[in-house]
Design a protein around this motif. Structure first.
Motif, PDB file in Angstrom:
ATOM      1  N   SER A 154      -3.949   7.623   4.894  1.00 14.31           N
ATOM      2  CA  SER A 154      -5.382   8.188   5.661  1.00 14.31           C
ATOM      3  C   SER A 154      -6.187   7.397   5.854  1.00 14.31           C
ATOM      4  O   SER A 154      -6.837   7.355   6.926  1.00 14.31           O
ATOM      5  N   VAL A 155      -6.312   5.908   5.290  1.00 13.17           N
ATOM      6  CA  VAL A 155      -7.160   4.896   5.762  1.00 13.17           C
ATOM      7  C   VAL A 155      -6.565   3.820   6.738  1.00 13.17           C
ATOM      8  O   VAL A 155      -7.199   2.871   6.863  1.00 13.17           O
ATOM      9  N   LYS A 156      -5.452   4.014   6.805  1.00 12.92           N
ATOM     10  CA  LYS A 156      -4.549   2.941   7.667  1.00 12.92           C
ATOM     11  C   LYS A 156      -4.547   1.546   6.908  1.00 12.92           C
ATOM     12  O   LYS A 156      -4.910   0.586   7.913  1.00 12.92           O
ATOM     13  N   TYR A 157      -4.209   1.680   5.606  1.00 15.63           N
ATOM     14  CA  TYR A 157      -4.165   0.630   4.885  1.00 15.63           C
ATOM     15  C   TYR A 157      -3.298  -0.446   5.422  1.00 15.63           C
ATOM     16  O   TYR A 157      -1.933  -0.093   5.283  1.00 15.63           O
ATOM     17  N   PRO A 158      -3.567  -1.748   5.582  1.00 19.85           N
ATOM     18  CA  PRO A 158      -2.406  -2.744   6.130  1.00 19.85           C
ATOM     19  C   PRO A 158      -1.705  -3.201   5.336  1.00 19.85           C
ATOM     20  O   PRO A 158      -0.358  -3.569   5.399  1.00 19.85           O
ATOM     21  N   GLY A 159      -1.886  -2.885   3.904  1.00 21.62           N
ATOM     22  CA  GLY A 159      -0.675  -3.550   2.944  1.00 21.62           C
ATOM     23  C   GLY A 159       0.047  -2.513   2.415  1.00 21.62           C
ATOM     24  O   GLY A 159       0.569  -2.561   1.396  1.00 21.62           O
ATOM     25  N   TYR A 160      -0.012  -1.279   3.092  1.00 24.02           N
ATOM     26  CA  TYR A 160       0.773  -0.014   2.665  1.00 24.02           C
ATOM     27  C   TYR A 160       2.288  -0.327   2.477  1.00 24.02           C
ATOM     28  O   TYR A 160       2.782  -0.008   1.480  1.00 24.02           O
ATOM     29  N   PRO A 161       2.953  -1.165   3.465  1.00 24.10           N
ATOM     30  CA  PRO A 161       4.564  -1.314   3.335  1.00 24.10           C
ATOM     31  C   PRO A 161       4.802  -2.067   2.039  1.00 24.10           C
ATOM     32  O   PRO A 161       5.723  -1.475   1.277  1.00 24.10           O
ATOM     33  N   ALA A 162       4.064  -2.997   1.540  1.00 31.11           N
ATOM     34  CA  ALA A 162       4.394  -3.831   0.313  1.00 31.11           C
ATOM     35  C   ALA A 162       3.998  -3.056  -0.851  1.00 31.11           C
ATOM     36  O   ALA A 162       4.741  -3.020  -1.825  1.00 31.11           O
ATOM     37  N   HIS A 163       2.999  -2.265  -0.873  1.00 33.18           N
ATOM     38  CA  HIS A 163       2.388  -1.644  -1.799  1.00 33.18           C
ATOM     39  C   HIS A 163       3.501  -0.306  -2.212  1.00 33.18           C
ATOM     40  O   HIS A 163       3.778   0.031  -3.243  1.00 33.18           O
ATOM     41  N   LYS A 164       3.848   0.222  -0.966  1.00 34.58           N
ATOM     42  CA  LYS A 164       5.075   1.456  -1.181  1.00 34.58           C
ATOM     43  C   LYS A 164       6.293   0.708  -1.793  1.00 34.58           C
ATOM     44  O   LYS A 164       6.784   1.295  -2.712  1.00 34.58           O
ATOM     45  N   ASN A 165       6.712  -0.344  -1.279  1.00 37.28           N
ATOM     46  CA  ASN A 165       7.670  -1.039  -1.854  1.00 37.28           C
ATOM     47  C   ASN A 165       7.660  -1.345  -3.279  1.00 37.28           C
ATOM     48  O   ASN A 165       8.654  -1.038  -4.113  1.00 37.28           O
ATOM     49  N   PHE A 166       6.558  -1.679  -3.810  1.00 35.29           N
ATOM     50  CA  PHE A 166       6.197  -1.860  -5.353  1.00 35.29           C
ATOM     51  C   PHE A 166       6.459  -0.715  -5.949  1.00 35.29           C
ATOM     52  O   PHE A 166       7.042  -0.551  -6.981  1.00 35.29           O
ATOM     53  N   HIS A 167       5.903   0.447  -5.278  1.00 35.91           N
ATOM     54  CA  HIS A 167       5.898   1.812  -6.040  1.00 35.91           C
ATOM     55  C   HIS A 167       7.427   1.939  -6.170  1.00 35.91           C
ATOM     56  O   HIS A 167       7.840   2.781  -7.066  1.00 35.91           O
ATOM     57  N   GLU A 168       8.169   1.895  -5.383  1.00 31.79           N
ATOM     58  CA  GLU A 168       9.622   2.585  -5.237  1.00 31.79           C
ATOM     59  C   GLU A 168      10.558   1.837  -6.142  1.00 31.79           C
ATOM     60  O   GLU A 168      11.052   2.499  -6.791  1.00 31.79           O
ATOM     61  N   ASN A 169      10.245   0.421  -6.358  1.00 26.65           N
ATOM     62  CA  ASN A 169      10.825  -0.385  -7.278  1.00 26.65           C
ATOM     63  C   ASN A 169      10.485   0.041  -8.603  1.00 26.65           C
ATOM     64  O   ASN A 169      11.367  -0.008  -9.455  1.00 26.65           O
ATOM     65  N   TYR A 170       8.992   0.136  -8.726  1.00 28.75           N
ATOM     66  CA  TYR A 170       8.469   0.690 -10.273  1.00 28.75           C
ATOM     67  C   TYR A 170       9.003   1.872 -10.656  1.00 28.75           C
ATOM     68  O   TYR A 170       9.543   1.801 -11.910  1.00 28.75           O
ATOM     69  N   ILE A 171       9.307   2.646  -9.929  1.00 28.12           N
ATOM     70  CA  ILE A 171       9.633   4.072 -10.324  1.00 28.12           C
ATOM     71  C   ILE A 171      11.119   4.075 -10.805  1.00 28.12           C
ATOM     72  O   ILE A 171      11.432   4.438 -11.828  1.00 28.12           O
ATOM     73  N   SER A 172      11.844   3.225 -10.015  1.00 26.81           N
ATOM     74  CA  SER A 172      13.341   2.994 -10.502  1.00 26.81           C
ATOM     75  C   SER A 172      13.283   2.112 -11.949  1.00 26.81           C
ATOM     76  O   SER A 172      14.001   2.951 -12.957  1.00 26.81           O
ATOM     77  N   GLN A 173      12.377   1.259 -11.935  1.00 28.06           N
ATOM     78  CA  GLN A 173      12.327   0.556 -13.223  1.00 28.06           C
ATOM     79  C   GLN A 173      11.861   1.295 -14.386  1.00 28.06           C
ATOM     80  O   GLN A 173      12.441   1.285 -15.624  1.00 28.06           O
ATOM     81  N   ILE A 174      10.549   2.140 -14.218  1.00 29.30           N
ATOM     82  CA  ILE A 174      10.316   2.969 -15.346  1.00 29.30           C
ATOM     83  C   ILE A 174      11.088   4.074 -15.878  1.00 29.30           C
ATOM     84  O   ILE A 174      11.214   4.704 -16.964  1.00 29.30           O
ATOM     85  N   SER A 175      11.752   4.620 -14.931  1.00 31.27           N
ATOM     86  CA  SER A 175      12.783   5.663 -15.023  1.00 31.27           C
ATOM     87  C   SER A 175      13.587   4.901 -15.999  1.00 31.27           C
ATOM     88  O   SER A 175      14.216   5.628 -16.948  1.00 31.27           O
ATOM     89  N   ALA A 176      14.399   3.945 -15.551  1.00 35.66           N
ATOM     90  CA  ALA A 176      15.427   3.220 -16.483  1.00 35.66           C
ATOM     91  C   ALA A 176      14.822   2.936 -17.842  1.00 35.66           C
ATOM     92  O   ALA A 176      15.638   3.181 -18.775  1.00 35.66           O
TER      93      ALA A 176
END
Length: 134
Positions: free
Chosen positions: A67-89
């Motif tokens: 919504s705010v066109k955050y320039p760090g979005y791709p890296a932030h999203k990548n961290f989130h995706e990896n973290y979800i996998s790790q916390i699920s495991a």
């Protein structure tokens, strides 16, 4: 170890900070269930709720970034995706190992990663949001 959002972890964004508080509450609930030997069903419920809440929180953060066109979005999203996998495991391992010390240590390591992420990346996001309102 009990987790809480201390001043150094506050981003200044009401949504993000309130969800971080809720996330730490979920971690504390899971750890309490494990250490009190409250039985597999309660530990399983707490672990599932924690993982689901992490997904909800990250989705909310990502929607905010878009919504705010955050320039760090791709890296932030990548961290989130990896973290979800790790916390699920980590949550699965707690169940498989009946909340042994090694599985709880892994959960604590995962929360340490989240805290580091909050201190750096979430604070950058919150600062960017504030800068866009000026």
């Amino acid at each position: 170890m009990r987790y809480e959002v201390t001043k150094d972890l506050e981003t200044g964004n009401a949504l993000i900070d309130s969800e971080h508080r809720e996330l730490f509450k979920m971690v504390n609930n899971l750890q309490d269930a494990c250490t009190k030997g409250q039985g597999r069903s309660q530990v399983e419920t707490a672990a599932k709720f924690l993982v689901d809440y992490v997904k909800k929180h990250f989705g909310d953060e990502q929607n905010l970034q878009i919504s705010v066109k955050y320039p760090g979005y791709p890296a932030h999203k990548n961290f989130h995706e990896n973290y979800i996998s790790q916390i699920s495991a980590a949550a699965d391992t707690i169940l498989v190992r009946n909340a042994d010390i090694a599985s709880l240590a892994e959960l604590n390591r995962m929360i340490g990663l989240l805290i580091a992420h909050i201190r750096t990346e979430d604070k950058k996001l919150a600062a960017f949001i504030v800068s866009q309102k000026k």
